[in-house]
Design a protein around this motif. Structure first.
Motif, PDB file in Angstrom:
ATOM      1  N   GLU A 456       0.828  -1.206   0.000  1.00 39.04           N
ATOM      2  CA  GLU A 456       0.000   0.000   0.000  1.00 39.04           C
ATOM      3  C   GLU A 456       0.863   1.257   0.000  1.00 39.04           C
ATOM      4  O   GLU A 456       0.532   2.250  -0.652  1.00 39.04           O
ATOM      5  CB  GLU A 456      -0.935   0.003   1.210  1.00 39.04           C
ATOM      6  CG  GLU A 456      -2.105  -0.955   1.072  1.00 39.04           C
ATOM      7  CD  GLU A 456      -3.053  -0.873   2.260  1.00 39.04           C
ATOM      8  OE1 GLU A 456      -2.690  -0.212   3.250  1.00 39.04           O
ATOM      9  OE2 GLU A 456      -4.131  -1.475   2.184  1.00 39.04           O
ATOM     10  N   MET A 457       1.977   1.220   0.729  1.00 39.81           N
ATOM     11  CA  MET A 457       2.865   2.375   0.744  1.00 39.81           C
ATOM     12  C   MET A 457       3.436   2.621  -0.644  1.00 39.81           C
ATOM     13  O   MET A 457       3.551   3.769  -1.091  1.00 39.81           O
ATOM     14  CB  MET A 457       4.002   2.147   1.747  1.00 39.81           C
ATOM     15  CG  MET A 457       4.637   3.406   2.262  1.00 39.81           C
ATOM     16  SD  MET A 457       3.536   4.348   3.332  1.00 39.81           S
ATOM     17  CE  MET A 457       3.579   3.353   4.811  1.00 39.81           C
ATOM     18  N   ALA A 458       3.765   1.537  -1.355  1.00 39.77           N
ATOM     19  CA  ALA A 458       4.258   1.673  -2.723  1.00 39.77           C
ATOM     20  C   ALA A 458       3.201   2.320  -3.608  1.00 39.77           C
ATOM     21  O   ALA A 458       3.497   3.187  -4.450  1.00 39.77           O
ATOM     22  CB  ALA A 458       4.648   0.301  -3.273  1.00 39.77           C
ATOM     23  N   GLN A 459       1.951   1.928  -3.415  1.00 39.63           N
ATOM     24  CA  GLN A 459       0.872   2.466  -4.241  1.00 39.63           C
ATOM     25  C   GLN A 459       0.601   3.936  -3.917  1.00 39.63           C
ATOM     26  O   GLN A 459       0.222   4.715  -4.793  1.00 39.63           O
ATOM     27  CB  GLN A 459      -0.387   1.629  -4.050  1.00 39.63           C
ATOM     28  CG  GLN A 459      -0.267   0.230  -4.631  1.00 39.63           C
ATOM     29  CD  GLN A 459      -1.412  -0.674  -4.229  1.00 39.63           C
ATOM     30  OE1 GLN A 459      -2.496  -0.198  -3.914  1.00 39.63           O
ATOM     31  NE2 GLN A 459      -1.169  -1.978  -4.208  1.00 39.63           N
ATOM     32  N   VAL A 460       0.749   4.296  -2.645  1.00 43.61           N
ATOM     33  CA  VAL A 460       0.540   5.696  -2.266  1.00 43.61           C
ATOM     34  C   VAL A 460       1.580   6.590  -2.944  1.00 43.61           C
ATOM     35  O   VAL A 460       1.264   7.656  -3.480  1.00 43.61           O
ATOM     36  CB  VAL A 460       0.600   5.855  -0.732  1.00 43.61           C
ATOM     37  CG1 VAL A 460       0.667   7.321  -0.356  1.00 43.61           C
ATOM     38  CG2 VAL A 460      -0.618   5.208  -0.092  1.00 43.61           C
ATOM     39  N   ILE A 461       2.843   6.171  -2.924  1.00 43.37           N
ATOM     40  CA  ILE A 461       3.877   6.935  -3.616  1.00 43.37           C
ATOM     41  C   ILE A 461       3.610   6.924  -5.116  1.00 43.37           C
ATOM     42  O   ILE A 461       3.701   7.934  -5.795  1.00 43.37           O
ATOM     43  CB  ILE A 461       5.273   6.368  -3.308  1.00 43.37           C
ATOM     44  CG1 ILE A 461       5.569   6.470  -1.817  1.00 43.37           C
ATOM     45  CG2 ILE A 461       6.345   7.103  -4.109  1.00 43.37           C
ATOM     46  CD1 ILE A 461       5.591   7.863  -1.279  1.00 43.37           C
ATOM     47  N   GLY A 462       3.244   5.750  -5.645  1.00 42.31           N
ATOM     48  CA  GLY A 462       2.731   5.674  -7.007  1.00 42.31           C
ATOM     49  C   GLY A 462       3.771   5.673  -8.100  1.00 42.31           C
ATOM     50  O   GLY A 462       4.971   5.514  -7.873  1.00 42.31           O
ATOM     51  N   HIS A 463       3.274   5.863  -9.316  1.00 41.84           N
ATOM     52  CA  HIS A 463       4.097   5.657 -10.506  1.00 41.84           C
ATOM     53  C   HIS A 463       5.136   6.753 -10.726  1.00 41.84           C
ATOM     54  O   HIS A 463       5.927   6.658 -11.650  1.00 41.84           O
ATOM     55  CB  HIS A 463       3.210   5.501 -11.742  1.00 41.84           C
ATOM     56  CG  HIS A 463       2.096   6.490 -11.813  1.00 41.84           C
ATOM     57  ND1 HIS A 463       0.815   6.180 -11.427  1.00 41.84           N
ATOM     58  CD2 HIS A 463       2.075   7.771 -12.210  1.00 41.84           C
ATOM     59  CE1 HIS A 463       0.041   7.225 -11.605  1.00 41.84           C
ATOM     60  NE2 HIS A 463       0.772   8.201 -12.070  1.00 41.84           N
ATOM     61  N   ASP A 464       5.155   7.788  -9.900  1.00 44.03           N
ATOM     62  CA  ASP A 464       6.213   8.789 -10.018  1.00 44.03           C
ATOM     63  C   ASP A 464       7.591   8.194  -9.711  1.00 44.03           C
ATOM     64  O   ASP A 464       8.610   8.774 -10.075  1.00 44.03           O
ATOM     65  CB  ASP A 464       5.950   9.951  -9.071  1.00 44.03           C
ATOM     66  CG  ASP A 464       4.673  10.672  -9.438  1.00 44.03           C
ATOM     67  OD1 ASP A 464       4.644  11.306 -10.492  1.00 44.03           O
ATOM     68  OD2 ASP A 464       3.697  10.560  -8.677  1.00 44.03           O
ATOM     69  N   ILE A 465       7.601   7.033  -9.047  1.00 45.39           N
ATOM     70  CA  ILE A 465       8.856   6.333  -8.787  1.00 45.39           C
ATOM     71  C   ILE A 465       9.599   6.058 -10.095  1.00 45.39           C
ATOM     72  O   ILE A 465      10.830   6.032 -10.133  1.00 45.39           O
ATOM     73  CB  ILE A 465       8.558   5.012  -8.035  1.00 45.39           C
ATOM     74  CG1 ILE A 465       8.094   5.320  -6.612  1.00 45.39           C
ATOM     75  CG2 ILE A 465       9.765   4.092  -8.017  1.00 45.39           C
ATOM     76  CD1 ILE A 465       7.534   4.118  -5.886  1.00 45.39           C
TER      77      ILE A 465
END
Length: 823
Positions: A456-465
C-alpha cells in the motif's frame, strides 16, 4: 427520493420565542404522554435559531416512537412543519456570538442526520462537537440532498445541482455581508466530498453567481471521499445488481463515482489550478464494508487522498461508520484535531492575508520529485495511525531513540511488554520528525499485514517512482502493468537510492513476523534510519542486524496519573484524588490499561441508568475489590475503535509461544497465575517454585500437574525465557534474574483458566503449601502467604473456601484462616 431518518425528526418554522420547555410539551403531545424531559438520556434534541425561526431535531429511542410522532404532525404548532428527511440546511447549534460555520454534507444513499449518528444514538455534530472548544462558538448545520441511487423523479439531477444548492443556501442563511466573511468548514462523507469540492471549483469559475462567500474562508474535512473514484462503483455486485432492470437508476451518480472518471479528473484539474484553494484534511476507512456477505474496501487510502495529502485511516471503521462516533475518544478525537487544524489554518490565512496556495502536484500528472513526495508537505508521512492526543512522560527514552536515529549505522529496537506504549512512542518519533524526513510506518503484526502495508505504501507513492527512467505519458500504464509485487520491488529500489538516505523506516511489532527473509526482502539497501518495536527483548541480537535496544518500562505513577486525569477530563469524568489513586493501582503503570479504564467507566455511566460519572469511577474500582469477576472480564475484553483490548494483547502473547514448548509453558503460566499475587503482600514465584518436592509424585491424583513442582526450578529456565520473549514477563531490574508479571496479566491468566481450571489450580497450590510445611518447616511462614493468596483469589472469583480442601491438613488450615477472617 430522499432517505428517511430511522429515529429522528426535524421541526422547522418554530417561533423564535420557542423554549426548551415548549419543545418538551410538543414532544409529549407527539408521543401521547403527559410530560417528557429532554434532559434525560432517552431523548436527545437540539433547538436553535435558523434564519428568523427556530429549528428543532428530536431523536427518539425507538423507530416506532418516531413513526408515532410523525403521524401526529398536527400537534406541531403552525406554521411549523415536521419531517424526517432533513433535506437542505438544518441548524443543530447556533450560539449568538458564533465565529465559524460548520456544514456537514452526507454521501451516497445517506440521510443528512443519520449519516452522522452512531448505533448508540449519539449524533456527534449535535451531541459532542458543540461541547468541544473552539467549536462551542460555531454554528453547526447539516445539508441534505437527494442522494439515493434510484429515484425516477431525479433522473436529470447532476452533481452541479447539488453543489449550487449547497453554496446558495449557505449564502442565504449567512445573509449580511459581515456574516459572509465568517470562516466556513465543510465536513463531508464519501460522495458529499465530491459535492463540496465541486462547489469550490464552481465558486472559482462562476464568481458572479456566488457572491457572499469566498474561497479564502473555506475549509473541507474529507471522510472517505473517493477523489480517484470508488472501485466498488466499477465492479461491486450490489451496484451491478442495482443497474439491472431497475427503473429510475441514476447512472449519472454511478458514473461520477467510478474510478478515474473524466469529470472528477477535470474538476481536480480546475481545483489544482486555482490560486486560492480551500484548506483541507483527508481521512478514510480502515476496514472492508460488508456487501452481500463479503468484505469490500469501498474507498482505498490512495483514492481518499487528495493533491498533496494522503488520507489518515480511522481505525476499525468501514465506509459506513467512518463518519459515526459513539463517544468522544479515538476516531472522534482524530477528526476533532483535523477540524482544529483547518480552523487554525483559516485563521492564519485570514490574519496574514496570504490566501494563495503553494503549487500542488497530483501523483503521476505534473512532474513530481518522488523524494519529496508529496511536494507541498516536502516530506512524506506514511503513518496510518494516530497516537494519543496527550503524550505523557518517556522524555529520556525519546532522547535516547533520537540519538540512535541520528546514527544510521544500525537499527534501533524499542522493546517492552504488550500495551506498554511502544507504538505510541514510534508515532511520537514520527510526529517529531514530520516535515524533516520521509517517514514510512509499516505495521508487522503478521506477514500478511506487513506485506499489505508495504504494498500500500508503494501504491501511495505511485508511478512517479518510475519518472527518472520513463517519460510521463507512459508512466501510468507501466505502473499498472507491474502488479503489486512489481510495484513493491520498484518501491524498494527507490527507497535504496542515495537520494533517500535520510528516510526513517518504522516497523511496528516486528516479532509478529516469523520469517527474517521477508523482512530483509522489503528493507532497502544502504545506510538507513530504521526503528522497530518488539515484545521480545532478545530480538535486538537475534534478528536482522545488531541493534541498539531501548526498553520501555511501565510508566511512573506520576505519568500514569497525568494520563488518567487528561483522558478523564476529555469525557467529562472528574476523579477524586482517592478514586484516581485507586485506578492508578489497578493499571499499575500500563498506559493501554489506563486508556481502557477511562473508556470502560464512560461505558458504565452510559449503560447504567442514572449512574453518573463519579459513581461509575467508584463502581469500576469496586469490581477489582470484590468477587465481581465477570465485570473484570468485561473490562479486560473492552475495546474501543482505536486499538485492541487488554485481553487481545495478552492472547497475542499466548499465540506467539514456541509451539514445541507450548504445553509445559501453558502449565507454568497457569500455575503462576495462582502463585503470584499482590494480596496480602506482593508475592513472586521464586520462593514457591525453587523448592524441590520429590514427594509430590506420591500425590498425583491430588496434584495432576506434579511434574511442575517436583524438581524446583531445574529445567525451567528455557520456559521462563519464552515468557520473556512473548512479553508475558519482564525483568524489572536488569542486573537480577527475577521476573515480574503485570497484575492484569495475572488476572487474564485466571480468567482464561475458566471455572474448572481455577478450582484445580487453587486446590493444588493450597495442598502443596500444606504438605511443604510438613516436609520443610523453615518454609512454613512463606507457604502460609502463598496459601492465603489463593484464598484471596478464590474470594475474587466467588469460590467458597471449603471446596478448596483436598486433605485433612488443608481442611484444618482453611478452617483456621476462615475463623481469623471472621473475627
Amino acid at each position: 427520493m430522499a432517505t428517511k431518518s430511522a429515529k429522528s425528526i426535524r421541526i422547522r418554522g418554530l417561533s423564535p420565542e420557542t423554549t426548551k420547555r415548549n419543545l418538551e410539551d410538543i414532544a409529549a403531545s407527539l408521543l401521547k404522554c403527559e410530560a417528557i424531559s429532554l434532559n434525560s438520556r432517552q431523548i436527545d434534541f437540539s433547538l436553535e435559531l435558523q434564519g428568523s425561526t427556530k429549528t428543532a431535531s428530536i431523536t427518539f429511542q425507538k423507530p416506532d416512537e418516531k413513526k408515532k410522532a410523525k403521524k401526529r404532525k398536527e400537534k406541531v404548532p403552525k406554521p411549523a412543519e415536521i419531517d424526517d428527511k432533513f433535506l437542505n440546511l438544518t441548524v443543530l447549534h447556533c450560539p449568538s456570538d458564533h465565529d465559524l460555520d460548520v456544514c456537514a454534507v452526507h454521501g451516497l444513499n445517506g440521510n443528512a442526520f443519520d449519516t452522522w449518528m452512531a448505533e448508540n444514538g449519539r449524533m456527534w455534530l449535535r451531541d459532542f462537537l458543540p461541547k468541544d472548544s473552539p467549536f462551542d462558538r460555531s454554528r453547526i448545520m447539516t445539508f441534505g440532498y437527494t442522494s439515493t441511487l434510484v429515484d425516477k423523479r431525479k433522473l436529470t439531477d447532476r452533481f452541479e445541482d447539488y453543489a449550487d444548492q449547497l453554496i446558495s443556501q449557505i449564502i442565504r442563511l449567512r445573509g449580511s455581508s459581515s456574516e459572509g466573511k465568517r470562516p466556513l468548514i465543510f465536513i463531508c462523507h464519501s460522495m458529499g466530498g465530491l459535492v463540496a469540492r465541486l462547489a469550490m471549483t464552481r465558486m472559482h469559475t462562476l464568481p458572479n453567481k456566488f457572491k457572499g462567500l469566498s474561497l479564502e474562508e473555506c475549509g473541507i474535512l474529507f471522510l472517505s471521499t473517493p477523489h480517484l473514484g470508488s472501485l466498488q462503483a466499477d465492479r461491486s455486485p450490489f451496484l451491478i445488481a442495482l443497474g439491472e432492470g431497475l427503473v429510475g437508476l441514476r447512472t449519472g451518480v454511478i458514473k461520477e463515482l467510478q474510478s478515474f472518471n473524466a469529470s472528477s479528473v477535470d474538476n481536480t484539474d480546475i481545483f489544482q489550478a486555482m490560486k486560492v484553494k480551500p484548506v483541507f484534511q483527508c481521512f478514510c476507512e480502515s476496514e472492508p464494508t460488508q456487501v452481500l456477505g463479503k468484505g469490500r474496501l469501498v474507498v482505498t487510502q490512495v483514492s481518499a487522498g487528495f493533491l498533496n495529502q494522503s488520507a489518515e485511516k480511522i481505525l476499525e471503521t468501514d465506509h459506513h461508520t467512518v463518519c459515526k462516533f459513539k463517544h468522544t475518544l479515538d476516531g472522534y478525537q482524530a477528526v476533532l484535531d483535523g477540524l482544529k487544524k483547518i480552523k487554525s489554518d483559516l485563521a492564519m490565512r485570514l490574519a496574514t492575508g496570504q490566501a494563495g496556495s503553494p503549487n500542488f502536484s497530483i501523483p503521476g500528472r505534473p512532474n513530481v520529485t518522488a523524494h519529496s513526495f508529496p511536494p507541498y508537505e516536502k516530506h512524506f508521512l506514511g503513518v496510518e495511525k494516530y497516537g494519543r492526543r496527550h503524550f505523557v512522560g518517556q522524555t529520556k527514552l525519546l532522547e535516547n531513540i533520537d540519538a540512535h536515529l541520528n546514527n544510521q549505522n544500525q537499527p534501533t529496537a524499542v522493546v517492552g511488554i504488550g500495551g506498554i506504549g511502544k507504538t505510541e512512542i514510534l508515532l511520537k518519533i514520527a510526529s517529531q520528525r514530520r516535515g524533516q524526513q520521509n517517514i514510512f510506518f509499516l505495521p508487522a503484526s503478521d506477514i500478511d499485514s506487513f506485506q499489505k502495508s508495504f504494498n500500500e505504501m508503494a501504491q501511495v507513492i505511485g508511478h512517479d517512482i518510475l519518472k527518472d527512467r520513463h517519460s510521463y505519458p507512459e508512466l501510468h500504464q507501466l505502473w499498472a502493468n507491474l502488479g503489486e509485487s512489481g510495484q513493491a520491488r520498484e518501491f524498494k529500489k527507490w527507497l535504496s537510492s542515495p537520494q533517500n538516505n535520510d528516510n526513517i523506516i518504522i516497523i511496528d511489532d516486528l516479532d509478529g513476523l516469523r520469517d527474517d527473509k521477508i523482512i530483509l526482502e522489503c528493507l532497502p539497501e544502504g545506510d538507513k534510519s530504521i526503528i522497530y518495536s518488539a515484545r521480545d527483548p532478545t530480538i535486538a541480537t537475534s534478528r536482522l542486524l545488531q541493534c541498539e535496544r531501548v526498553t520501555v518500562s511501565p510508566m511512573a505513577s506520576t505519568d500514569i496519573r497525568e494520563l488518567l486525569e487528561t483522558e478523564s477530563r476529555n469525557i467529562g469524568l472528574a476523579l477524586s484524588p482517592q478514586e484516581l489513586e485507586g485506578v492508578v493501582d489497578i493499571v499499575d503503570g500500563h498506559p493501554l490499561a489506563a486508556s481502557r479504564a477511562i473508556s470502560f467507566m464512560e461505558q458504565m455511566a452510559f449503560e447504567s441508568s442514572g449512574l453518573g460519572p463519579a459513581i461509575s469511577a467508584r463502581a469500576f474500582i469496586e469490581i477489582f475489590e470484590s468477587s465481581d469477576w465477570k465485570s473484570r472480564n468485561e473490562f479486560l475484553k473492552h475495546k474501543i475503535h482505536f486499538g485492541p483490548s487488554i485481553h487481545e494483547i495478552f492472547e497475542v502473547s499466548i499465540q506467539r509461544l514456541d509451539e514445541a514448548k507450548k504445553d509445559p509453558i501453558l502449565q507454568l503460566i497457569n500455575a503462576l497465575g495462582f502463585i503470584c499475587g499482590s494480596k496480602p503482600k506482593v508475592l513472586d514465584y521464586y520462593d514457591f517454585l525453587s523448592i524441590e518436592r520429590p514427594w509430590v509424585k506420591d500425590f498425583q491424583a491430588t496434584v495432576p500437574n506434579y511434574e511442575l513442582f517436583n524438581t524446583g526450578l531445574k529445567g525451567k529456565s528455557g520456559l521462563f525465557q519464552e515468557l520473556v520473549k512473548v512479553s508475558l514477563a519482564f525483568k524489572p531490574f536488569p542486573d537480577r534474574a527475577l521476573l515480574r508479571f503485570h497484575p492484569l496479566w495475572l488476572e487474564c491468566i485466571r480468567q482464561r483458566c475458566g471455572a474448572e481450571g481455577r478450582l484445580l489450580w487453587l486446590k493444588q497450590i493450597i495442598f502443596i503449601c500444606c504438605e511443604t510445611k510438613k516436609h520443610t518447616a523453615e518454609k512454613s511462614d512463606i507457604m502460609d502467604l502463598y496459601a492465603e493468596n489463593c484464598l484471596n483469589i478464590a474470594r475474587d472469583f466467588d469460590i467458597k473456601a471449603d471446596v478448596l480442601a483436598t486433605s485433612e491438613e488443608s481442611r484444618r488450615w482453611i478452617a483456621k484462616k476462615s475463623k481469623q477472617k471472621a473475627r
